[in-house]
Design a protein around this motif. Structure first.
Motif, PDB file in Angstrom:
ATOM      1  N   LEU A 105       4.924  -4.223 -13.372  1.00  0.00           N
ATOM      2  CA  LEU A 105       4.288  -3.430 -12.319  1.00  0.00           C
ATOM      3  C   LEU A 105       2.836  -3.128 -12.681  1.00  0.00           C
ATOM      4  N   ALA A 106       1.970  -3.162 -11.675  1.00  0.00           N
ATOM      5  CA  ALA A 106       0.565  -2.779 -11.839  1.00  0.00           C
ATOM      6  C   ALA A 106       0.157  -1.928 -10.642  1.00  0.00           C
ATOM      7  N   LEU A 107      -0.573  -0.863 -10.909  1.00  0.00           N
ATOM      8  CA  LEU A 107      -0.996   0.066  -9.867  1.00  0.00           C
ATOM      9  C   LEU A 107      -2.519   0.074  -9.768  1.00  0.00           C
ATOM     10  N   TYR A 108      -3.014  -0.076  -8.550  1.00  0.00           N
ATOM     11  CA  TYR A 108      -4.465  -0.109  -8.293  1.00  0.00           C
ATOM     12  C   TYR A 108      -4.824   0.978  -7.288  1.00  0.00           C
ATOM     13  N   ARG A 109      -6.106   1.365  -7.289  1.00  0.00           N
ATOM     14  CA  ARG A 109      -6.612   2.305  -6.297  1.00  0.00           C
ATOM     15  C   ARG A 109      -7.656   1.607  -5.435  1.00  0.00           C
ATOM     16  N   VAL A 110      -7.529   1.722  -4.127  1.00  0.00           N
ATOM     17  CA  VAL A 110      -8.426   1.047  -3.190  1.00  0.00           C
ATOM     18  C   VAL A 110      -9.772   1.758  -3.168  1.00  0.00           C
ATOM     19  N   LEU A 134       0.838  -1.199   0.000  1.00  0.00           N
ATOM     20  CA  LEU A 134       0.000   0.000   0.000  1.00  0.00           C
ATOM     21  C   LEU A 134       0.873   1.250   0.000  1.00  0.00           C
ATOM     22  N   LEU A 135       0.523   2.215  -0.861  1.00  0.00           N
ATOM     23  CA  LEU A 135       1.224   3.481  -0.953  1.00  0.00           C
ATOM     24  C   LEU A 135       0.278   4.621  -0.585  1.00  0.00           C
ATOM     25  N   LYS A 136       0.821   5.803  -0.485  1.00  0.00           N
ATOM     26  CA  LYS A 136       0.041   6.983  -0.102  1.00  0.00           C
ATOM     27  C   LYS A 136      -1.091   7.228  -1.105  1.00  0.00           C
ATOM     28  N   GLY A 137      -2.215   7.729  -0.608  1.00  0.00           N
ATOM     29  CA  GLY A 137      -3.333   8.078  -1.477  1.00  0.00           C
ATOM     30  C   GLY A 137      -4.235   6.914  -1.822  1.00  0.00           C
ATOM     31  N   ALA A 142      -9.385   6.388   5.933  1.00  0.00           N
ATOM     32  CA  ALA A 142      -8.335   7.395   6.139  1.00  0.00           C
ATOM     33  C   ALA A 142      -7.128   6.828   6.873  1.00  0.00           C
ATOM     34  N   ASN A 143      -7.348   5.794   7.697  1.00  0.00           N
ATOM     35  CA  ASN A 143      -6.251   5.232   8.499  1.00  0.00           C
ATOM     36  C   ASN A 143      -5.604   4.015   7.853  1.00  0.00           C
ATOM     37  N   LEU A 144      -5.819   3.820   6.554  1.00  0.00           N
ATOM     38  CA  LEU A 144      -5.196   2.677   5.874  1.00  0.00           C
ATOM     39  C   LEU A 144      -3.680   2.859   5.896  1.00  0.00           C
ATOM     40  N   PRO A 145      -2.925   1.888   6.436  1.00  0.00           N
ATOM     41  CA  PRO A 145      -1.472   2.055   6.526  1.00  0.00           C
ATOM     42  C   PRO A 145      -0.811   2.047   5.155  1.00  0.00           C
ATOM     43  N   TYR A 146       0.323   2.713   5.032  1.00  0.00           N
ATOM     44  CA  TYR A 146       1.056   2.723   3.767  1.00  0.00           C
ATOM     45  C   TYR A 146       2.529   3.022   4.055  1.00  0.00           C
TER      46      TYR A 146
END
Length: 494
Positions: free
Chosen positions: A373-378, A326-329, A383-387
């Motif tokens: 590489l593949a990028l997804y959006r949750v 998980l990454l920011k945003g 708001a508190n999802l760790p990354y």
């Protein structure tokens, strides 16, 4: 493919799954048009089809009808076309008839599928004299459909992004389905939300005779050379979509019909108001004060890094499974061979919560070579999802790295060191001595600051120096997130 535009038209699509709909409330909520499911395969008509058509038209909405195709069952395109035409006979539609091709249709060999779709579209268009178009998901358009279908407009689905994934067949979309979880007054629960390109909407609704002439009849209208050149310029500036359409419909005796002249003025105004304005020269400003030096980063303890990495590492539940980070945003980064090109994936966090993520982009590669590489959006990310943050410093050979393998029931930590930053064959990858397993695929290689350096994509034997002796040990290869081609790709979405 173009991005979304606030000037575009609000459209929804529905079937019996949306239950009983209050169409007056839908219209009052700003919806201008609706695509309604008519048929599927051969012999199946949506049980709420005619009720939805009557209700939508009565509320003043423009309607179009779609057919969900099932070529993988062995049905011929002609039989499915005839089934659709029988269901829509006698019903007025302003928006196109649509071929919905997705899902299990991918089981059909690509060239056969393209021919099947071409035949359905040709059959329906010729027999009805009505406009037709193609609906599909962005990744399906990219991998399963070809140039033979480019003559028809595209209605594309790609959730959670402002601009759908590119494909080699269509340069532009006419309708963009950007979410399946929209909310509209008059409909209980989620509904598919779309926007229709304003120019295309005006072509469909700008005059009473909005359908093209049947394609099997010759068209005798011609424009002079100067007019054709002007229309090509307007098309290149995205003011009109089709010069042929304008020649066939807008010209009478060498002049433009009044209603089409008004449409052209509207489109030009839209283009001008959304274009760039030359900047006015600004007076010379005083030199800014030098920025204070950035504080030196402090390494964390490895116990802390392990805890942070476990929290941000997820189990990707596709096929045999794999790991993602998980990454920011609300973004989720993994390997393409883990997510397998899915438009959406389910994943499990270390806290045992399940989420859905939708595809944002797959890296197109460097030259002819793939970058895994593949990028997804949750979807609905809390708001508190760790990354973890992404590293921004150059890599250093010998630095210690840590990764976490996210299995269905346990999260396994492994560590090693960076052995080789790049190779001639794959300059966007680095080798490290983390003794990875298959479940590590898609997981993050993390440095002493708790930052993601790379994404593990392959198991490998790597060389490591122990004193004066160099030996081969089990390790892995990872995509270097600092490689320029990867950095530029990530910048678009982060």
């Amino acid at each position: 493919m173009q991005a979304r535009n606030p000037a575009n038209i609000k459209i929804i699509d529905v079937s019996h799954h949306n239950g009983v709909i209050d169409w007056k409330k839908v219209a009052a909520d700003g919806v201008k048009g609706v695509f309604i499911k008519a048929t599927e395969g051969v012999g199946y008509t949506d049980p709420k089809f005619k009720a939805n058509v009557q209700g939508a038209i009565a509320a003043g909405l423009k309607v179009g009808f779609y057919h969900y195709c099932r070529p993988e069952t062995g049905n011929t395109s002609v039989k499915e076309a005839e089934s659709f035409l029988a269901a829509v006979a006698g019903l007025a539609a302003t928006l196109p008839y649509v071929l919905d091709v997705e899902g299990e249709a991918s089981k059909v060999e690509i060239n056969k599928l393209i021919d099947w779709c071409y035949s359905w579209l040709e059959t329906v268009e010729k027999r009805s004299g009505h406009r037709v178009m193609v609906y599909t998901r962005a990744s399906f358009a990219k991998t399963n459909l070809g140039a033979k279908l480019a003559k028809w407009p595209l209605w594309v689905a790609h959730y959670g992004v402002n601009q759908p994934m590119a494909n080699p067949t269509w340069q532009r979309w006419s309708v963009f389905q950007y979410t399946s979880t929209g909310k509209v007054n008059g409909i209980t629960g989620d509904v598919d939300m779309n926007e229709m390109d304003l120019g295309y909407w005006m072509e469909l609704t700008g005059n009473a005779q909005n359908n093209p002439k049947p394609v099997d009849k010759p068209v005798n209208k011609q424009a002079d050379e100067k007019t054709n050149e002007a229309l090509k310029v307007l098309q290149s500036e995205q003011v009109i979509q089709s010069p042929t359409y304008w020649v066939e419909n807008a010209f009478e005796g060498g002049t433009v019909r009044g209603d089409y002249a008004a449409l052209l003025i509207q489109n030009m105004a839209k283009k001008l108001t959304t274009g760039t304005v030359p900047e006015t020269p600004k007076p010379e400003q005083p030199k800014p004060k030098p920025e204070p030096e950035k504080p030196v980063k402090q390494p964390k303890t490895w116990a802390e890094i392990e805890k942070l990495t476990q929290a941000a590492s997820v189990h990707v539940d596709v096929g045999g499974g794999g790991t993602g980070i998980l990454l920011k945003g609300g973004l989720l980064l993994t390997a393409k061979h883990v997510s397998k090109g899915r438009e959406s994936i389910r994943f499990k966090t270390n806290s045992r919560h399940w989420y859905t993520a939708v595809l944002v982009s797959e890296h197109l590669g460097v030259g002819k070579d793939a970058v895994d590489l593949a990028l997804y959006r949750v979807e609905n990310a809390p708001a508190n999802l760790p990354y973890l943050p992404v590293n921004t410093e150059p890599l250093i050979t010998g630095q210690k790295l840590l990764t976490v393998q996210a299995e269905y029931t346990e999260w396994i930590t492994r560590s090693g060191q960076l052995c080789q930053i790049s190779t001639v064959k794959e300059p966007w990858e680095f080798d490290c001595s983390i003794p990875a397993q298959h479940g590590n695929s898609g997981g993050a290689a993390v440095n002493e600051y708790g930052e993601v350096l790379g994404v593990i994509v392959n198991l490998a034997s790597v060389g490591i120096q122990r004193g004066s002796v160099r030996e081969s040990v089990p390790g892995c290869e990872a995509v270097n997130l600092m490689h320029p081609a990867v950095v530029e790709w990530l910048k678009k979405y982060m």
